[in-house]
Every structure is written in structure tokens, then in C-alpha cells.
Design an enzyme around this catalytic site. Sequence first.
Site, mmCIF file in Angstrom:
data_model
loop_
_atom_site.group_PDB
_atom_site.id
_atom_site.type_symbol
_atom_site.label_atom_id
_atom_site.label_comp_id
_atom_site.label_asym_id
_atom_site.label_seq_id
_atom_site.Cartn_x
_atom_site.Cartn_y
_atom_site.Cartn_z
ATOM 1 N N HIS A 1 -12.082 -6.472 11.164
ATOM 2 C CA HIS A 1 -13.215 -6.949 11.893
ATOM 3 C C HIS A 1 -14.838 -6.589 10.662
ATOM 4 C CE1 HIS A 1 -14.722 -3.924 14.422
ATOM 5 N NE2 HIS A 1 -14.900 -4.919 15.047
ATOM 6 N N CYS B 1 -9.118 6.558 -2.430
ATOM 7 C CA CYS B 1 -8.175 5.761 -2.924
ATOM 8 C C CYS B 1 -9.139 5.212 -3.353
ATOM 9 C CB CYS B 1 -7.767 4.988 -1.584
ATOM 10 S SG CYS B 1 -6.939 5.997 -0.459
ATOM 11 N N SER C 1 -4.664 4.029 -5.435
ATOM 12 C CA SER C 1 -3.937 4.283 -4.610
ATOM 13 C C SER C 1 -3.999 2.804 -3.223
ATOM 14 C CB SER C 1 -3.738 5.642 -3.408
ATOM 15 O OG SER C 1 -2.422 5.397 -2.591
ATOM 16 N N HIS D 1 1.018 -0.633 -3.386
ATOM 17 C CA HIS D 1 2.172 -1.371 -2.130
ATOM 18 C C HIS D 1 2.365 -1.745 -0.959
ATOM 19 C CE1 HIS D 1 -0.339 2.888 -1.889
ATOM 20 N NE2 HIS D 1 -0.580 2.781 -0.528
ATOM 21 N N TYR E 1 3.669 -0.658 2.658
ATOM 22 C CA TYR E 1 4.699 -0.184 3.674
ATOM 23 C C TYR E 1 6.042 -1.109 4.068
ATOM 24 C CZ TYR E 1 1.453 3.680 3.125
ATOM 25 O OH TYR E 1 0.376 4.764 2.791
ATOM 26 N N SER F 1 -0.563 4.243 7.992
ATOM 27 C CA SER F 1 0.132 4.932 8.191
ATOM 28 C C SER F 1 -0.616 6.378 7.276
ATOM 29 C CB SER F 1 1.258 4.991 6.698
ATOM 30 O OG SER F 1 2.855 4.024 7.449
#
EC number: 2.1.1.45
Length: 264
Positions: A51, A146, A167, A207, A209, A263
Site C-alpha cells: 500500500h 525500530c 528490530s 525476525h 514472527y 504483533s
Amino acid sequence: MKAYLDLMRHVLDNGTDKSDRTGTGTRSVFGYQMRFDLGKGFPLLTTKKLHLRSIIHELLWFLKGDTNIKYLKDNNVSIWDEWADENGDLGPVYGYQWRSWPAPDGRHIDQIANVVEQIKKNPDSRRLIVSAWNPALVDEMALPPCHALFQFYVADGKLSCQLYQRSADIFLGVPFNIASYALLTMMMAQVCGLEAGEFVHTFGDAHLYRNHFEQAALQLEREPRALPVMKINPEVKDLFAFKFEDFELEGYDPHPHIKAVVSV
């Protein structure tokens, strides 16, 4: 966007399974880097539809120094809704740190404006840095940054940018981050009279999830398509004067969107 798929595959194959703040669980690696030559197309993911409206409006919102989601809501962007309080406030997040970093003497430092000025006056400086990670205010932020720090680099008439992301939610967040910082680099280059060079994306904890594994596997089955081209209104010479209408994406032909739960 083979580099992105390579990251996803590397984490699935070689990552460490870990617990995390959200309770979802992740598979992660520590330390990874991708490079994108902005002269070879705009790095907007083609193995699933993104988007773009949300990406552009979020970046413009950061550059305004805004930390309330009203502007985003007014433009049908909901990516920050989960973290805002009842008044739409997020605390001193990205926009505040970028444009109004509080100094001990009471001044507020406009890091973005300072970097633009330095790129124009002293392009070989090694201090072309913007930080969103302010330890004194992290606890007041709805979500600590992040994408924490980025640096610009000028060589051969081209402006490059390297981001350090502490992150990285590979499936949902990283595609947005790539496009956002690539676009910021292009905008900065234009207002500084330079060409866009590379966007270098460096990760700390990268990472996936656990509830994104199936979606990641589906995406890895898809063949990347040709990158689109981002057209920016050449008349805009002030970084803070850009509007949504100043951007036009050409040739974007992605695979269908893949749904996934964020999350929080």
C-alpha cells in the site's frame, strides 16, 4: 527484490527461535545487510502488493515532525492505530526526534534540516546522521524506534543512505522501511542537487514472527518482477514542501497482497 527474499529465506533456514515482547515468538538472526541501487528502479516489493499510499503519507508525517495520528487517519492510513492513545498521541516518536530533538539547554534540534544544510555545504562530512533513538525519552514513546539511525554519504554526485534498524519485522515492516528510506533518499537527493545513489539497509535483530511463516513460504514461491519507477515532481526544492501528489509510481505490477496479523 531478490535481496529481500534472500533475507527471508536466510532467517527461515538459519535463524534462532526466540520469545519476544509480543508473546508471538520469532525466528531471528542478528546482523544482516542489503543494498539497493536506486538507479535501477524503486525498491517496492513485487512478490506481494504494498500500500504505497501508507508509505508516502507516513514519511510525510515523519517529516512534518508530527506525533499524532490525525494526519494519517485523515488520509486513510491506519498503520499506527494500534499504538496510539485515546487522543491519537504516540509520544515523542520519530517525527519529534527527527525535527525537534530536545537539547539539555532547552533548544530543540532539527536534525533533518541540519543534515540537508550540511549535505549542501559539506558533502564529504561523516556526520550526516539522524538518530531517532533518544534514551531519555524511549519510555515515553508508544513504540521505541525500530529504524533507529540513518546516515547519508555523497560520492560522485550521488547521495546514498544507510539505515540501522535495531528490530525488523521482516514480513510486514521491512518492505515498508525499504520503500520509505529509498524515497527519503531520492527526495533528499533532489533538494540537494544530487542523484540518488544506494540505499543500504543494515539490521540488528531481523525476525519473522511465527504466525508469518506460512505467508513467508508463499512469498518465496513467487518470482520477483521488474521494479517500478518512482517519478518525483522536479519543481520541489524544499524537503518540507513535498505533498502526496508530488509522487507518481510507474510500472508497478506486483503479485497479490498477502494478509498477515501485526504483533503489537
